[in-house]
Design an enzyme around this catalytic site. Structure first.
Site, PDB file in Angstrom:
ATOM      1  N   ARG A   1      13.874  51.670  35.912  1.00 25.77           N
ATOM      2  CA  ARG A   1      14.948  51.108  36.742  1.00 25.77           C
ATOM      3  C   ARG A   1      16.238  50.816  35.975  1.00 25.77           C
ATOM      4  O   ARG A   1      17.138  50.162  36.480  1.00 25.77           O
ATOM      5  CB  ARG A   1      14.461  49.847  37.442  1.00 25.77           C
ATOM      6  CG  ARG A   1      13.923  48.789  36.493  1.00 25.77           C
ATOM      7  CD  ARG A   1      13.353  47.646  37.282  1.00 25.77           C
ATOM      8  NE  ARG A   1      13.893  46.386  36.817  1.00 25.77           N
ATOM      9  CZ  ARG A   1      13.735  45.242  37.429  1.00 25.77           C
ATOM     10  NH1 ARG A   1      13.096  45.193  38.584  1.00 25.77           N
ATOM     11  NH2 ARG A   1      14.213  44.139  36.936  1.00 25.77           N
TER      12      ARG A   1
ATOM     13  N   GLU B   1      21.296  49.543  26.978  1.00 24.30           N
ATOM     14  CA  GLU B   1      20.047  48.806  27.193  1.00 24.30           C
ATOM     15  C   GLU B   1      19.021  49.234  26.152  1.00 24.30           C
ATOM     16  O   GLU B   1      18.832  50.419  25.921  1.00 24.30           O
ATOM     17  CB  GLU B   1      19.469  49.114  28.591  1.00 24.30           C
ATOM     18  CG  GLU B   1      20.436  48.963  29.747  1.00 24.30           C
ATOM     19  CD  GLU B   1      20.394  47.582  30.370  1.00 24.30           C
ATOM     20  OE1 GLU B   1      19.746  46.693  29.787  1.00 24.30           O
ATOM     21  OE2 GLU B   1      21.033  47.401  31.418  1.00 24.30           O
TER      22      GLU B   1
ATOM     23  N   GLU C   1      15.718  43.665  41.842  1.00 17.94           N
ATOM     24  CA  GLU C   1      17.113  43.244  41.971  1.00 17.94           C
ATOM     25  C   GLU C   1      17.990  44.461  42.230  1.00 17.94           C
ATOM     26  O   GLU C   1      17.965  45.414  41.461  1.00 17.94           O
ATOM     27  CB  GLU C   1      17.548  42.555  40.672  1.00 17.94           C
ATOM     28  CG  GLU C   1      19.014  42.196  40.671  1.00 17.94           C
ATOM     29  CD  GLU C   1      19.520  41.749  39.299  1.00 17.94           C
ATOM     30  OE1 GLU C   1      18.755  41.120  38.545  1.00 17.94           O
ATOM     31  OE2 GLU C   1      20.685  42.040  38.998  1.00 17.94           O
TER      32      GLU C   1
HETATM   33  P1  ATP Z   1      18.421  43.659  35.406  1.00 16.34           P
HETATM   34  O1  ATP Z   1      18.131  42.248  35.064  1.00 16.34           O
HETATM   35  O2  ATP Z   1      17.649  44.171  36.575  1.00 16.34           O
HETATM   36  O3  ATP Z   1      18.387  44.581  34.242  1.00 16.34           O
HETATM   37  P2  ATP Z   1      21.133  42.765  35.334  1.00 16.34           P
HETATM   38  O4  ATP Z   1      20.954  41.396  35.906  1.00 16.34           O
HETATM   39  O5  ATP Z   1      21.278  42.936  33.876  1.00 16.34           O
HETATM   40  O6  ATP Z   1      19.963  43.715  35.880  1.00 16.34           O
HETATM   41  P3  ATP Z   1      23.759  42.780  36.459  1.00 16.34           P
HETATM   42  O7  ATP Z   1      24.564  42.547  35.249  1.00 16.34           O
HETATM   43  O8  ATP Z   1      23.482  41.659  37.360  1.00 16.34           O
HETATM   44  O9  ATP Z   1      22.385  43.479  36.025  1.00 16.34           O
HETATM   45  O10 ATP Z   1      24.421  44.028  37.231  1.00 16.34           O
HETATM   46  C1  ATP Z   1      24.618  44.078  38.639  1.00 16.34           C
HETATM   47  C2  ATP Z   1      23.755  45.155  39.287  1.00 16.34           C
HETATM   48  O11 ATP Z   1      23.967  46.412  38.653  1.00 16.34           O
HETATM   49  C3  ATP Z   1      22.274  44.909  39.142  1.00 16.34           C
HETATM   50  O12 ATP Z   1      21.814  44.052  40.150  1.00 16.34           O
HETATM   51  C4  ATP Z   1      21.713  46.316  39.272  1.00 16.34           C
HETATM   52  O13 ATP Z   1      21.645  46.680  40.633  1.00 16.34           O
HETATM   53  C5  ATP Z   1      22.787  47.173  38.619  1.00 16.34           C
HETATM   54  N1  ATP Z   1      22.441  47.472  37.212  1.00 16.34           N
HETATM   55  C6  ATP Z   1      22.641  46.695  36.152  1.00 16.34           C
HETATM   56  N2  ATP Z   1      22.236  47.272  35.021  1.00 16.34           N
HETATM   57  C7  ATP Z   1      21.769  48.479  35.370  1.00 16.34           C
HETATM   58  C8  ATP Z   1      21.200  49.577  34.653  1.00 16.34           C
HETATM   59  N3  ATP Z   1      21.052  49.533  33.331  1.00 16.34           N
HETATM   60  N4  ATP Z   1      20.826  50.674  35.345  1.00 16.34           N
HETATM   61  C9  ATP Z   1      20.984  50.734  36.677  1.00 16.34           C
HETATM   62  N5  ATP Z   1      21.507  49.734  37.410  1.00 16.34           N
HETATM   63  C10 ATP Z   1      21.893  48.620  36.784  1.00 16.34           C
HETATM   64 MG    MG Z   2      21.713  40.575  37.612  1.00 15.73          MG
END
Ligand code: ATP
Ligand code: MG
Length: 429
Positions: free
Chosen positions: A221, A215, A352
């Site tokens: 978060r 990231e 989320e």
């Molecule tokens: P966000 O938009 O909040 O960064 P995302 O939509 O990229 O999250 P998803 O690919 O949907 O994340 O991943 C599923 C779940 O995994 C998320 O809902 C979140 O709870 C968790 N998650 C994703 N990326 C991360 C991260 N970098 N650190 C901690 N938890 C994460």
């Molecule tokens: Mg997501």
């Protein structure tokens, strides 16, 4: 064993008997002829009482020990209503197992505030504090009860590769590694593998998974290495079947934690109201309507932290789904329904914590979507192959473990919820 009882295992029937306890010396009060030592173990604290005239050598040895040294102590367990737990150990023998150096890099019982970086640099000592240990005991329960729930619902635990030749979801936020001279990637999630497994006949799988995401942002978060509960289930009728699993899992785990972890919840000053099922569902269109009353927000825009917080202020509930997102806002594998995706996010107090969807199971539709998004299908050969020889309708979700804990325990920083956080700056310890 160096211990016959944990602090919470001693009961009235042990009074008058010899027991052996072990742990870390939290504090020593030496009153000259008598000394009181507070010993800490995983379960709590207990008092050791040493009397000088009974054994001057032993007395001298124990009062000279440094805080956080590790000992095993043996003696009579004596009832004493004035002491914590109602009993104390009258010291007869002691084995010093490890002496702690002084000064400690951070205090364990001192009330002075230690900054977060110092805490993380000394995580092992940080974990000796009740309120920190409590987070990981609750984490342990959450994972245990989530697995318990999924197993009862017929999900099979699997483990999919974390090193892969293609990046998991076509995004750019991947860590590249050298795999015997070839480029490989750490997977961002088990997404592609768990979907492939739906063509295997296992029908329902779950994985307690590692996510590796490079990231760009440094937020409270996001972690670069995080854990999640991933599920995938076949023969669903719609994304509602998946949402039901997500909300029932959450409800079950919260109930169990409330039953079993009251001590830890107290240590963290957390009070929880159990929300009733089903959790409310709000469509993306409704979200847009709410947001547009306050800010400049266009249909199709992504919901960021500010938007999620603003929305939460307008709602009377803590746990809710947002569903029917614009197709463009969701990954290529989400099942289209006109201009919408059959996808959802589970939100907890404005953040989320899980994302899921019904997926595309039709091979040609999947290829079409990938082409529309300009993705190179040749990078997804193995994934696509699974769709060519009998892939049932399916869907699933990824549920962030640290995200859940952060919200459940009202913690400000996601790094509190993982033992050794990895972020842009932190690669140690
Ligand atoms: P966000 O938009 O909040 O960064 P995302 O939509 O990229 O999250 P998803 O690919 O949907 O994340 O991943 C599923 C779940 O995994 C998320 O809902 C979140 O709870 C968790 N998650 C994703 N990326 C991360 C991260 N970098 N650190 C901690 N938890 C994460
Ligand atoms: Mg997501």
């Amino acid at each position: 064993m160096l211990r016959s009882h944990y602090s919470n295992e001693v009961s009235k029937k042990d009074y008058g008997k010899k027991i052996r306890i072990a742990g870390w010396i939290e504090d020593i009060r030496n009153l000259g002829g008598i000394a009181f030592i507070i010993l800490r173990d995983r379960a709590g604290r207990m008092q050791i009482t040493a009397i000088k005239k009974q054994n001057p050598e032993l007395f001298k040895e124990i009062v000279s020990l440094t805080r956080e040294s590790v000992i095993s102590a043996y003696g009579i367990c004596q009832q004493n209503s004035k002491v914590m737990n109602g009993w104390e150990l009258l010291l007869e023998e002691m084995e010093v197992l490890a002496k702690a150096e002084t000064p400690l890099p951070m205090g364990v019982i001192d009330k002075v505030n230690v900054d977060f970086d110092t805490r993380l640099d000394n995580r092992i000592i940080d974990l000796r504090r009740d309120e920190v240990k409590a987070i990981f005991m609750i984490r342990h329960s959450f994972i245990h009860y989530a697995s318990d729930f999924l197993r009862k619902k017929g999900f099979v635990e699997v483990h999919t590769p974390k090193i892969s030749a293609s990046s998991s979801e076509g995004g750019t936020e991947v860590f590249k590694i050298d795999y015997f001279g070839r480029d490989a990637f750490l997977v961002q999630s088990p997404q592609l593998y768990k979907q492939m497994l739906m063509a295997s006949g296992l029908d329902r799988v779950y994985e307690i998974a590692w996510y590796f995401r490079a990231e760009e942002h440094d937020t409270s978060r996001h972690l670069n290495e995080s854990t999640a509960i991933d599920i995938e289930m076949a023969f669903i009728e719609s994304e509602e079947d998946v949402m039901k699993v997500a909300e029932e899992l959450t409800d079950y785990a919260i109930q169990k934690i409330l039953d079993e972890n009251s001590e830890e919840l107290d240590a963290l000053h957390v009070e929880v109201d159990l929300p009733s099922l089903p959790y409310p569902r709000i469509s993306y269109d409704e979200v847009v309507e709410i947001l547009q009353k306050e800010i400049d927000f266009k249909w199709g825009d992504d919901l960021g932290t500010d938007e999620e917080n603003l929305l939460a202020k307008h709602l009377d509930y803590e746990l809710y789904f947002i569903k029917d997102f614009p197709l463009e806002a969701k990954p290529f594998y989400a099942m289209p329904s006109g201009k919408y995706a059959r996808a959802f996010d589970l939100e907890y107090k404005g953040m989320e914590i899980a994302s899921g969807a019904q997926r595309i199971h039709d091979y040609s539709l999947l290829v079409q979507r990938m082409n529309e998004l300009g993705m190179k299908t040749e990078n997804f050969e193995d994934y696509l192959k699974a769709f060519r020889y009998g892939m049932p309708p399916h869907g699933g979700f990824g549920y962030g473990i640290e995200r859940f804990l952060m919200r459940f325990l009202n913690l400000k920083n996601i790094r509190e919820c993982i033992l050794f956080p990895r972020d842009r700056k932190r690669l140690r310890p």
